[in-house]
Design a protein around this motif. Structure first.
Motif, PDB file in Angstrom:
ATOM      1  N   PRO A 161       0.835  -1.212   0.000  1.00 39.91           N
ATOM      2  CA  PRO A 161       0.000   0.000   0.000  1.00 39.91           C
ATOM      3  C   PRO A 161       0.867   1.258   0.000  1.00 39.91           C
ATOM      4  O   PRO A 161       2.046   1.204   0.316  1.00 39.91           O
ATOM      5  CB  PRO A 161      -0.797  -0.135   1.297  1.00 39.91           C
ATOM      6  N   HIS A 162       0.253   2.361  -0.372  1.00 40.24           N
ATOM      7  CA  HIS A 162       0.970   3.646  -0.442  1.00 40.24           C
ATOM      8  C   HIS A 162       0.321   4.659   0.493  1.00 40.24           C
ATOM      9  O   HIS A 162      -0.888   4.613   0.730  1.00 40.24           O
ATOM     10  CB  HIS A 162       0.933   4.202  -1.868  1.00 40.24           C
ATOM     11  N   LYS A 163       1.126   5.568   0.976  1.00 36.54           N
ATOM     12  CA  LYS A 163       0.605   6.747   1.683  1.00 36.54           C
ATOM     13  C   LYS A 163       0.523   7.872   0.653  1.00 36.54           C
ATOM     14  O   LYS A 163       1.401   8.698   0.537  1.00 36.54           O
ATOM     15  CB  LYS A 163       1.507   7.125   2.847  1.00 36.54           C
ATOM     16  N   TRP A 164      -0.572   7.852  -0.122  1.00 34.86           N
ATOM     17  CA  TRP A 164      -0.674   8.721  -1.292  1.00 34.86           C
ATOM     18  C   TRP A 164      -0.540  10.201  -0.940  1.00 34.86           C
ATOM     19  O   TRP A 164       0.048  10.971  -1.721  1.00 34.86           O
ATOM     20  CB  TRP A 164      -2.025   8.488  -1.979  1.00 34.86           C
ATOM     21  N   TYR A 165      -1.079  10.605   0.193  1.00 36.48           N
ATOM     22  CA  TYR A 165      -1.056  12.035   0.540  1.00 36.48           C
ATOM     23  C   TYR A 165       0.314  12.493   1.048  1.00 36.48           C
ATOM     24  O   TYR A 165       0.514  13.682   1.278  1.00 36.48           O
ATOM     25  CB  TYR A 165      -2.129  12.331   1.591  1.00 36.48           C
TER      26      TYR A 165
END
Length: 314
Positions: A161-165
């Motif tokens: 998963p990514h920490k998009w913000y």
């Protein structure tokens, strides 16, 4: 009395008779004129603040003139190059992607017959009416790093998963996708109306000559839509120096970690001036954006007129 004065009197008399003859139409148009006057033209008086040091006790006319000093706020900023670059590149991306997507969808819509056309039209047009605040929440539901739909999908297929913000690069794709999703319905209807207005005799003649659908699209539809595409493109260039505040403020959630790729002139000015209350610099930036937009439209139209005079906007 010169010979031109009787001519002017006759001309004024003709104009008066013409206005009197169409007085019903003038009355119908009057609310629109008043709306434009109050909403669009009267606020232009505030542009004078771009060249003044405004003091409430002295009023707009009594405040001191400062020349171009208010414009220094934008150009002497360390972030000037970044926000101007972001604004121009994002707007060019929105114009190109939006035009291509709208053309493809309008052509596909024209190929659909029956009641399904209304369903597709409504589906495409619906995001246009959604506020950007709500669009920001919808995007957050997809991108939230713990329970967002996108991260859950990535985990389901075995990816991290990514920490998009808290990242910068993904927003170069996310923002154009959101912008096109929200606005493509409106543009599609414009081009669809243009396609519907094409004389069907052209298509019938092409069918008799054995032309395929692709040949009809590239030989009939797109050439006849060319004037409309150019007009929409030129009008889009008018906002090329003006960032979409709602899109670039609410969708990235105003997160400081992604400002390198999400910040544009409007969001930067809002953050910088909302705490200071410096309306002079804000007016200067707005004035500059309008002037650049006007120059861009006139230049683009001149270039089009030089290449193909019939397709120029004016």
């Amino acid at each position: 009395m010169t010979t031109s004065q009787p001519f002017r009197k006759r001309r004024l008399l003709q104009e008066f008779k013409h206005l009197r003859k169409n007085r019903e139409l003038l009355l119908l148009a009057m609310p629109g004129f008043l709306f434009e006057l109050v909403i669009a033209y009267l606020p232009m008086i505030g542009l004078i603040l771009a060249f003044k040091y405004f003091r409430y006790d002295q009023g707009i006319l009594g405040s001191k003139w400062v020349g171009l000093k208010n414009f220094e706020f934008l150009f002497k900023s360390q972030d000037a190059i970044r926000i101007i670059r972001n604004t121009l590149l994002y707007n060019m991306t929105y114009i190109v992607l939006g035009t291509l997507a709208a053309l493809v969808l309008s052509i596909m819509l024209y190929e659909v017959s029956g009641r399904m056309v209304k369903v597709y039209q409504t589906t495409l047009f619906l995001p246009y009416f959604i506020s950007l605040v709500l669009v920001g929440y919808i995007t957050y539901a997809f991108l939230e790093h713990k329970s967002g739909y996108l991260n859950r999908l990535l985990q389901d297929i075995g990816l991290s998963p990514h920490k998009w913000y808290f990242e910068t690069t993904p927003w170069l794709v996310i923002l154009p996708l959101v912008a096109v999703w929200k606005s493509v319905g409106f543009s599609t209807l414009i081009y669809y109306a243009g396609i519907v207005g094409i004389n069907t005799d052209y298509y019938e003649a092409a069918k008799l000559d054995g032309a395929s659908r692709l040949q009809m699209i590239f030989r009939i539809t797109l050439p006849l839509l060319k004037p409309l595409i150019i007009v929409v493109f030129i009008l889009g260039l008018g906002n090329i120096f003006r960032g979409d505040f709602g899109l670039h403020y609410f969708v990235p959630n105003n997160a400081g970690a992604n400002l390198a790729t999400t910040d544009v002139i409007d969001t930067y000015v809002y953050r910088a001036l909302s705490k200071l209350g410096d309306i002079n610099s804000g007016a200067a930036v707005g004035f500059l954006q309008s002037v650049v937009g006007l120059i861009t439209i006139v230049s683009a139209n001149a270039a089009v007129r030089r290449i193909d005079e019939e397709n120029a906007l004016f």
